[in-house]
Motif scaffolding. Sequence first.
Motif, PDB file in Angstrom:
ATOM      1  N   TRP A 196       0.832  -1.207   0.000  1.00 12.94           N
ATOM      2  CA  TRP A 196       0.000   0.000   0.000  1.00 12.94           C
ATOM      3  C   TRP A 196       0.866   1.256   0.000  1.00 12.94           C
ATOM      4  O   TRP A 196       0.503   2.275  -0.600  1.00 12.94           O
ATOM      5  CB  TRP A 196      -0.946  -0.004   1.191  1.00 12.94           C
ATOM      6  CG  TRP A 196      -2.114  -0.934   1.028  1.00 12.94           C
ATOM      7  CD1 TRP A 196      -2.378  -2.063   1.746  1.00 12.94           C
ATOM      8  CD2 TRP A 196      -3.176  -0.817   0.068  1.00 12.94           C
ATOM      9  NE1 TRP A 196      -3.528  -2.661   1.299  1.00 12.94           N
ATOM     10  CE2 TRP A 196      -4.042  -1.908   0.279  1.00 12.94           C
ATOM     11  CE3 TRP A 196      -3.470   0.097  -0.941  1.00 12.94           C
ATOM     12  CZ2 TRP A 196      -5.193  -2.112  -0.486  1.00 12.94           C
ATOM     13  CZ3 TRP A 196      -4.612  -0.098  -1.714  1.00 12.94           C
ATOM     14  CH2 TRP A 196      -5.452  -1.179  -1.484  1.00 12.94           C
ATOM     15  N   ALA A 200       0.645   4.156  -2.731  1.00  8.80           N
ATOM     16  CA  ALA A 200       0.406   5.543  -2.328  1.00  8.80           C
ATOM     17  C   ALA A 200       1.482   6.472  -2.876  1.00  8.80           C
ATOM     18  O   ALA A 200       1.221   7.648  -3.161  1.00  8.80           O
ATOM     19  CB  ALA A 200       0.338   5.639  -0.811  1.00  8.80           C
ATOM     20  N   LYS A 228     -14.855  -2.638   1.140  1.00  6.30           N
ATOM     21  CA  LYS A 228     -13.922  -1.596   1.563  1.00  6.30           C
ATOM     22  C   LYS A 228     -12.611  -1.679   0.796  1.00  6.30           C
ATOM     23  O   LYS A 228     -12.104  -0.675   0.274  1.00  6.30           O
ATOM     24  CB  LYS A 228     -13.667  -1.685   3.068  1.00  6.30           C
ATOM     25  CG  LYS A 228     -12.770  -0.584   3.604  1.00  6.30           C
ATOM     26  CD  LYS A 228     -12.618  -0.692   5.125  1.00  6.30           C
ATOM     27  CE  LYS A 228     -11.715   0.407   5.662  1.00  6.30           C
ATOM     28  NZ  LYS A 228     -11.564   0.317   7.149  1.00  6.30           N
ATOM     29  N   ILE A 229     -12.043  -2.863   0.725  1.00  5.61           N
ATOM     30  CA  ILE A 229     -10.747  -3.009   0.063  1.00  5.61           C
ATOM     31  C   ILE A 229     -10.894  -2.867  -1.450  1.00  5.61           C
ATOM     32  O   ILE A 229     -10.028  -2.302  -2.128  1.00  5.61           O
ATOM     33  CB  ILE A 229     -10.068  -4.349   0.444  1.00  5.61           C
ATOM     34  CG1 ILE A 229      -8.576  -4.311   0.043  1.00  5.61           C
ATOM     35  CG2 ILE A 229     -10.743  -5.538  -0.207  1.00  5.61           C
ATOM     36  CD1 ILE A 229      -7.771  -5.446   0.637  1.00  5.61           C
ATOM     37  N   ASP A 231     -13.153  -1.031  -3.042  1.00 13.10           N
ATOM     38  CA  ASP A 231     -13.326   0.400  -3.323  1.00 13.10           C
ATOM     39  C   ASP A 231     -11.984   1.124  -3.272  1.00 13.10           C
ATOM     40  O   ASP A 231     -11.713   2.022  -4.082  1.00 13.10           O
ATOM     41  CB  ASP A 231     -14.287   1.022  -2.315  1.00 13.10           C
ATOM     42  CG  ASP A 231     -15.741   0.641  -2.570  1.00 13.10           C
ATOM     43  OD1 ASP A 231     -16.033   0.100  -3.654  1.00 13.10           O
ATOM     44  OD2 ASP A 231     -16.572   0.881  -1.676  1.00 13.10           O
ATOM     45  N   LYS A 232     -11.136   0.707  -2.348  1.00 13.25           N
ATOM     46  CA  LYS A 232      -9.813   1.324  -2.223  1.00 13.25           C
ATOM     47  C   LYS A 232      -8.966   1.042  -3.457  1.00 13.25           C
ATOM     48  O   LYS A 232      -8.305   1.944  -3.997  1.00 13.25           O
ATOM     49  CB  LYS A 232      -9.114   0.810  -0.964  1.00 13.25           C
ATOM     50  CG  LYS A 232      -7.811   1.530  -0.626  1.00 13.25           C
ATOM     51  CD  LYS A 232      -7.260   1.018   0.707  1.00 13.25           C
ATOM     52  CE  LYS A 232      -5.951   1.731   1.059  1.00 13.25           C
ATOM     53  NZ  LYS A 232      -5.396   1.239   2.358  1.00 13.25           N
ATOM     54  N   ARG A 235      -9.728   3.176  -6.538  1.00 12.75           N
ATOM     55  CA  ARG A 235      -9.394   4.603  -6.516  1.00 12.75           C
ATOM     56  C   ARG A 235      -8.150   4.919  -7.332  1.00 12.75           C
ATOM     57  O   ARG A 235      -7.902   6.070  -7.677  1.00 12.75           O
ATOM     58  CB  ARG A 235      -9.157   5.070  -5.070  1.00 12.75           C
ATOM     59  CG  ARG A 235     -10.395   5.050  -4.195  1.00 12.75           C
ATOM     60  CD  ARG A 235     -10.104   5.721  -2.865  1.00 12.75           C
ATOM     61  NE  ARG A 235     -11.100   5.364  -1.861  1.00 12.75           N
ATOM     62  CZ  ARG A 235     -10.831   4.813  -0.693  1.00 12.75           C
ATOM     63  NH1 ARG A 235      -9.582   4.559  -0.360  1.00 12.75           N
ATOM     64  NH2 ARG A 235     -11.801   4.515   0.158  1.00 12.75           N
TER      65      ARG A 235
END
Length: 243
Positions: A196, A200, A228-229, A231-232, A235
Motif C-alpha cells: 500500500w 500511495a 472496503k478493500i 473500493d480502495k 481509486r
Amino acid sequence: MFSFFSKKNPTENAFAFLGTDMHAHLVPGVDDGSDSIETSLKLIAGLEHLGFKKLIITPHIYETFYKNSEKTLRKPFDEMSSALATQSKVETFLSAEYFVDEAFEKLVANAALIPFPSKHILVEISFVGYNPRLEQIVFDLVTLGYTPILAHPERYLYLSKSLKTFQKLKDMGCEMQCNINSLGGYYGKASEEMGWGLIAAGLVNYLGTDMHHTKHLEFLSNMASQKKIMDKLKRFYWKNSQL
C-alpha cells in the motif's frame, strides 16, 4: 468451477476494472504453479468469474530451479489453451517471469526472451538481497525496446525503507506490479503495508494475481467480497488493460 463461485456471488466480475491478469503460473507441470491441465482450467474458470478476460501467463524461468524456455513451455501452454478454448472465451498469452541473474542476462544478450504482446518483460529478484546488477539490466532491456516490470516489489522487504530504490528504477523506465493478495495480508502484514505504501507513492502500475494454486484463488475471492478493500483498489489508476 469451484463451489464458492455462483451466479449470485457478489465476487462475480469484481476485478473487471483490471480486465487483464498479467502474472499467473498456469502452464501445467513446468514450475511451482498448476500441476495439470485440469487444475489450470479450474483456476482460469475462477479468474474468469472474477472478471478477468485476458491472461498473460508467466511461468518461472530461473536457471537454478526452473530451466524453462519457449521450447519447453510452448507445448504445454498450447495444450492448455486448446482445452480452454472448448469452455471459455478468456484470451491467453504465453510469457514468463524471469529471475534476474547471469543466466537471464545471457537471454537478454541473445534475444531469447518471451515478451508480453506489448513487449513488456516481467522480472523478479531475490527475496533475501538486492541484485546490484538490476539497474544495468533495466537499462539494457529499455535500450532494446522492452519495458521491464518488476514483479511483487512489496515482497522485497529488505527494501521497505528504500523507496528511493524503486523510484530510481521507475525513472529508468521500469514499471512495477503488486500482487493483489499481498494487499489483503496473504504474505504477512509487512508486505501488505509495503504494498500500500508503494501504491500511495505512485510507484505501482499493475496488479497481478501471481496465481499458483487454489489457496491463492480462495484468498483472492475473499478479497473480492470485501467492499472496503475493493473500493480502495478502484481509486487508483492501473495499466493492466494496456497490456
